[in-house]
Design a protein around this motif. Sequence first.
Motif, PDB file in Angstrom:
ATOM      1  N   GLU A  67      -1.120   7.601  -4.016  1.00 57.78           N
ATOM      2  CA  GLU A  67       0.292   7.967  -4.081  1.00 57.78           C
ATOM      3  C   GLU A  67       0.457   9.127  -5.056  1.00 57.78           C
ATOM      4  O   GLU A  67      -0.197   9.157  -6.101  1.00 57.78           O
ATOM      5  CB  GLU A  67       1.117   6.770  -4.554  1.00 57.78           C
ATOM      6  CG  GLU A  67       1.009   5.564  -3.621  1.00 57.78           C
ATOM      7  CD  GLU A  67       1.581   4.305  -4.234  1.00 57.78           C
ATOM      8  OE1 GLU A  67       2.677   3.915  -3.819  1.00 57.78           O
ATOM      9  OE2 GLU A  67       0.923   3.734  -5.125  1.00 57.78           O
ATOM     10  N   THR A 120       2.238  10.214   0.322  1.00 54.31           N
ATOM     11  CA  THR A 120       1.334   9.065   0.201  1.00 54.31           C
ATOM     12  C   THR A 120       0.323   9.078   1.344  1.00 54.31           C
ATOM     13  O   THR A 120       0.658   9.407   2.476  1.00 54.31           O
ATOM     14  CB  THR A 120       2.143   7.759   0.230  1.00 54.31           C
ATOM     15  OG1 THR A 120       3.028   7.754  -0.901  1.00 54.31           O
ATOM     16  CG2 THR A 120       1.246   6.536   0.165  1.00 54.31           C
ATOM     17  N   ASN A 169      -7.474   9.612 -10.417  1.00 55.31           N
ATOM     18  CA  ASN A 169      -6.261  10.166 -11.026  1.00 55.31           C
ATOM     19  C   ASN A 169      -5.544  11.136 -10.092  1.00 55.31           C
ATOM     20  O   ASN A 169      -6.170  11.847  -9.301  1.00 55.31           O
ATOM     21  CB  ASN A 169      -6.602  10.900 -12.331  1.00 55.31           C
ATOM     22  CG  ASN A 169      -6.949   9.922 -13.435  1.00 55.31           C
ATOM     23  OD1 ASN A 169      -6.304   8.890 -13.593  1.00 55.31           O
ATOM     24  ND2 ASN A 169      -7.989  10.230 -14.194  1.00 55.31           N
ATOM     25  N   PRO A 170      -4.205  11.163 -10.190  1.00 54.33           N
ATOM     26  CA  PRO A 170      -3.443  12.146  -9.416  1.00 54.33           C
ATOM     27  C   PRO A 170      -3.796  13.557  -9.889  1.00 54.33           C
ATOM     28  O   PRO A 170      -4.435  13.727 -10.933  1.00 54.33           O
ATOM     29  CB  PRO A 170      -1.986  11.790  -9.721  1.00 54.33           C
ATOM     30  CG  PRO A 170      -2.022  11.051 -10.993  1.00 54.33           C
ATOM     31  CD  PRO A 170      -3.364  10.376 -11.077  1.00 54.33           C
ATOM     32  N   PRO A 230      -1.662   9.636 -15.438  1.00 54.47           N
ATOM     33  CA  PRO A 230      -0.197   9.491 -15.457  1.00 54.47           C
ATOM     34  C   PRO A 230       0.306   8.536 -16.534  1.00 54.47           C
ATOM     35  O   PRO A 230       1.488   8.552 -16.856  1.00 54.47           O
ATOM     36  CB  PRO A 230       0.128   8.949 -14.067  1.00 54.47           C
ATOM     37  CG  PRO A 230      -1.112   8.274 -13.621  1.00 54.47           C
ATOM     38  CD  PRO A 230      -2.247   9.038 -14.252  1.00 54.47           C
ATOM     39  N   SER A 231      -0.577   7.752 -17.131  1.00 57.41           N
ATOM     40  CA  SER A 231      -0.122   6.814 -18.165  1.00 57.41           C
ATOM     41  C   SER A 231       0.032   7.498 -19.517  1.00 57.41           C
ATOM     42  O   SER A 231       0.662   6.965 -20.418  1.00 57.41           O
ATOM     43  CB  SER A 231      -1.085   5.625 -18.278  1.00 57.41           C
ATOM     44  OG  SER A 231      -2.358   6.070 -18.686  1.00 57.41           O
ATOM     45  N   GLY A 277       1.272  11.234  -8.068  1.00 52.29           N
ATOM     46  CA  GLY A 277       1.610  10.895  -9.447  1.00 52.29           C
ATOM     47  C   GLY A 277       1.134   9.535  -9.906  1.00 52.29           C
ATOM     48  O   GLY A 277       1.480   9.099 -11.006  1.00 52.29           O
ATOM     49  N   LYS A 278       0.323   8.826  -9.093  1.00 56.21           N
ATOM     50  CA  LYS A 278      -0.139   7.492  -9.475  1.00 56.21           C
ATOM     51  C   LYS A 278      -1.652   7.387  -9.347  1.00 56.21           C
ATOM     52  O   LYS A 278      -2.278   8.102  -8.567  1.00 56.21           O
ATOM     53  CB  LYS A 278       0.510   6.430  -8.579  1.00 56.21           C
ATOM     54  CG  LYS A 278       2.008   6.328  -8.749  1.00 56.21           C
ATOM     55  CD  LYS A 278       2.555   5.195  -7.931  1.00 56.21           C
ATOM     56  CE  LYS A 278       4.068   5.072  -8.119  1.00 56.21           C
ATOM     57  NZ  LYS A 278       4.607   3.973  -7.307  1.00 56.21           N
ATOM     58  N   VAL A 279      -2.200   6.463 -10.128  1.00 57.75           N
ATOM     59  CA  VAL A 279      -3.635   6.186 -10.085  1.00 57.75           C
ATOM     60  C   VAL A 279      -3.962   5.514  -8.753  1.00 57.75           C
ATOM     61  O   VAL A 279      -3.191   4.695  -8.246  1.00 57.75           O
ATOM     62  CB  VAL A 279      -4.035   5.277 -11.277  1.00 57.75           C
ATOM     63  CG1 VAL A 279      -5.477   4.819 -11.175  1.00 57.75           C
ATOM     64  CG2 VAL A 279      -3.792   5.996 -12.593  1.00 57.75           C
ATOM     65  N   ASN A 314      -0.319  15.470  -3.440  1.00 56.23           N
ATOM     66  CA  ASN A 314      -0.987  14.238  -3.826  1.00 56.23           C
ATOM     67  C   ASN A 314      -2.409  14.525  -4.318  1.00 56.23           C
ATOM     68  O   ASN A 314      -2.658  14.552  -5.512  1.00 56.23           O
ATOM     69  CB  ASN A 314      -0.987  13.274  -2.631  1.00 56.23           C
ATOM     70  CG  ASN A 314      -1.461  11.894  -2.976  1.00 56.23           C
ATOM     71  OD1 ASN A 314      -2.096  11.684  -3.992  1.00 56.23           O
ATOM     72  ND2 ASN A 314      -1.172  10.944  -2.123  1.00 56.23           N
ATOM     73  N   ARG A 331      -5.416   2.997  -6.059  1.00 57.23           N
ATOM     74  CA  ARG A 331      -5.559   1.546  -6.143  1.00 57.23           C
ATOM     75  C   ARG A 331      -5.991   0.981  -4.799  1.00 57.23           C
ATOM     76  O   ARG A 331      -5.778   1.587  -3.753  1.00 57.23           O
ATOM     77  CB  ARG A 331      -4.270   0.890  -6.612  1.00 57.23           C
ATOM     78  CG  ARG A 331      -3.091   1.042  -5.681  1.00 57.23           C
ATOM     79  CD  ARG A 331      -1.806   0.468  -6.302  1.00 57.23           C
ATOM     80  NE  ARG A 331      -0.648   0.729  -5.482  1.00 57.23           N
ATOM     81  CZ  ARG A 331      -0.134  -0.122  -4.599  1.00 57.23           C
ATOM     82  NH1 ARG A 331      -0.701  -1.312  -4.431  1.00 57.23           N
ATOM     83  NH2 ARG A 331       0.926   0.196  -3.894  1.00 57.23           N
TER      84      ARG A 331
END
Length: 186
Positions: A67, A133, A161-162, A179-180, A69-71, A116, A73
Amino acid sequence: MKKFEVTITETLKKKVEVEAETQEEAEQIVTDDWYKGEHILDADNFTEVVFDAKEYEPEKIKVVLLEPGKVARVTEIDASRKGMQNVVGGNIDVVSLDDVLIIHNREGKERNLPFNRGLCDEIGTVRDVIAGTCFICNSKEDEFIGLSDKQVDVYIKRFKNPERFYKTDKGITKVPYNPSKSEHER
């Protein structure tokens, strides 16, 4: 509306008289004769019908979900075309990558979905960017299937990572980020 699977069970019953020394022998004689086609059960032997409904559960497959901006999964998704379209938010398109497939939104760039992950050639040059996504799965013949545990490990690490994308004199450059972490920690 929900989908349901309904199982129909029809029961046929017929009594057959045989002579035998024991009950087990009698059952074996009739069983053997039935397999030889000597005892045919037809509509005259019908005794009941049972209908059993349960809510339809689509087949699930294990994928790596990417996705913007997200790690990355691991998750399970509905393996139907509609289920895959729900994940990517529109009509699906397929990009082959090594031994797997990346399923993404066909109109992602036209709809200005956020960038992405970048797809690179053998020497690391960005050749394309997936917008919106997407997910990574496997295929067998004309069917999308889940990833093996080994494939999950490989692609979770590769796309963890994004990424952010920048135009340079040499083309597009991608920079992975966590992103974290807050902006000033990067």
